[in-house]
Design an enzyme around this catalytic site. Structure first.
Site, short mmCIF file in Angstrom:
data_model
loop_
_atom_site.label_atom_id
_atom_site.label_comp_id
_atom_site.label_asym_id
_atom_site.label_seq_id
_atom_site.Cartn_x
_atom_site.Cartn_y
_atom_site.Cartn_z
N HIS A 100 12.57 -2.37 3.00
CA HIS A 100 12.22 -0.99 3.14
C HIS A 100 13.10 -0.14 2.60
CE1 HIS A 100 9.30 -2.92 5.60
NE2 HIS A 100 10.10 -3.65 6.13
N ILE A 101 12.51 1.14 1.98
CA ILE A 101 13.24 2.03 1.58
C ILE A 101 13.92 2.76 2.52
CG2 ILE A 101 13.19 4.31 0.25
CD1 ILE A 101 10.50 2.83 -1.43
N PRO B 80 0.84 -1.26 -0.13
CA PRO B 80 -0.07 -0.02 -0.20
C PRO B 80 0.91 1.28 0.05
CG PRO B 80 0.01 -1.10 2.04
CD PRO B 80 0.54 -1.96 1.14
N ASN B 81 0.35 2.42 -0.87
CA ASN B 81 0.92 3.65 -0.98
C ASN B 81 2.19 3.77 -1.61
OD1 ASN B 81 -1.44 4.80 0.86
ND2 ASN B 81 -0.29 3.73 2.53
N ARG C 218 12.89 4.95 12.85
CA ARG C 218 11.59 5.89 12.93
C ARG C 218 10.63 5.52 14.08
NH1 ARG C 218 9.21 5.25 7.04
NH2 ARG C 218 7.84 7.06 8.02
N TYR D 159 11.28 9.01 1.46
CA TYR D 159 11.39 7.91 0.54
C TYR D 159 11.98 8.35 -0.76
CZ TYR D 159 7.82 6.00 3.60
OH TYR D 159 7.32 5.23 4.77
N ASP E 298 1.51 -15.31 7.09
CA ASP E 298 0.97 -16.95 7.01
C ASP E 298 0.97 -17.10 5.38
OD1 ASP E 298 0.42 -17.13 9.78
OD2 ASP E 298 -1.81 -16.98 9.72
N GLU F 292 12.64 -9.35 2.50
CA GLU F 292 11.77 -8.03 3.20
C GLU F 292 12.53 -6.83 2.78
OE1 GLU F 292 10.46 -8.27 7.27
OE2 GLU F 292 10.19 -6.12 7.45
N HIS G 102 3.81 -4.10 9.44
CA HIS G 102 3.68 -3.93 10.89
C HIS G 102 2.44 -4.43 11.30
CE1 HIS G 102 7.08 -1.56 9.90
NE2 HIS G 102 6.33 -0.52 9.14
N ASN H 178 8.24 -5.33 -0.53
CA ASN H 178 8.05 -4.09 0.16
C ASN H 178 6.43 -3.99 0.37
OD1 ASN H 178 7.71 -1.71 1.60
ND2 ASN H 178 8.88 -0.51 0.18
N ARG I 13 5.19 11.17 -2.30
CA ARG I 13 4.81 10.87 -0.75
C ARG I 13 6.06 10.97 -0.03
NH1 ARG I 13 4.82 4.46 1.44
NH2 ARG I 13 3.92 5.23 3.26
N ARG J 284 6.91 1.14 13.61
CA ARG J 284 7.61 0.47 12.48
C ARG J 284 8.71 -0.41 12.91
NH1 ARG J 284 5.36 3.76 8.49
NH2 ARG J 284 4.88 5.83 9.29
N ALA K 137 2.89 -0.39 5.07
CA ALA K 137 2.41 -0.60 6.34
C ALA K 137 1.79 -2.04 6.78
CB ALA K 137 1.34 0.56 6.77
C1 DQA Z 1 8.18 1.15 4.06
C2 DQA Z 1 8.02 1.53 5.62
C3 DQA Z 1 6.66 1.40 6.18
O1 DQA Z 1 6.98 1.57 7.62
C4 DQA Z 1 5.77 2.28 5.59
O2 DQA Z 1 4.39 2.09 6.04
C5 DQA Z 1 5.82 2.25 4.03
C6 DQA Z 1 7.02 2.08 3.31
C7 DQA Z 1 9.50 1.66 3.48
O3 DQA Z 1 9.54 1.22 2.27
O4 DQA Z 1 10.31 2.25 3.93
O5 DQA Z 1 4.83 2.12 3.63
O6 DQA Z 1 7.81 -0.16 3.85
#
Ligand code: DQA
Length: 153
Positions: A105-106, A10-11, A112, A23, A92, A103, A85, A79, A18, A116, A82
């Protein structure tokens, strides 16, 4: 085993506009181009996807698990945004599909907010890359490629 799946949650479709201080200014299309160039340099195809919907991500993980079992997919870079978390269901799904996942994360999630710092995915993942900006995607692809070359497909 010639493909790596890149899954974005998401997002992440908002990348570029954003919270650029966190990011960066690269768009998701820029990330896809980076992943495809990295894959091409390693002789690997890249399947790049994004969804804002948890169930869609779960369906894609199941599909990827089948492709991994069939020998066409090396693994996935994930990635989960959110959902990292919050989502026992994604934990699962990865476990249930026996899918090798890095896994990603940018941002450095550990530097943070405390909410998170916990990941439901990490216990189901091969490893975690965080804090290297979008270059982390290239590092994660390289990690899966090296693992595949070492026979750990
Ligand atoms: C993220 C970190 C997450 O905590 C956040 O909710 C994101 C982006 C990152 O790429 O740093 O949406 O996964």
């Amino acid at each position: 085993m010639s493909t790596i799946l890149i899954l974005n949650g998401p997002n992440l479709n908002l990348l570029g506009t954003r919270e650029p201080a966190l990011y960066g200014t690269a768009t998701l299309d820029d990330v896809a181009a980076l992943c495809k160039a990295t894959g091409a340099g390693l002789g690997l195809a890249i399947d790049f996807r994004q969804s804002n919907h948890e169930g869609v991500l779960i369906d894609w993980i199941h599909e990827a698990g089948r492709a991994h079992r069939d020998g066409t997919l090396l693994g996935a870079v994930f990635n989960a945004g959110a959902y990292t978390h919050t989502s026992v269901a994604l934990h699962d799904a990865i476990k249930g599909a026996s899918l090798p996942v890095v896994e990603l994360h940018i941002s450095n999630v550990h530097a943070r907010e405390p909410f998170r710092h916990h990941s439901y995915l990490a216990p189901a993942a091969l490893g975690v890359i965080a804090g290297f900006g979008i270059d982390g995607y290239a590092l994660a692809i390289e990690a899966l490629a090296r693992r595949g070359a070492a026979g750990g497909g």
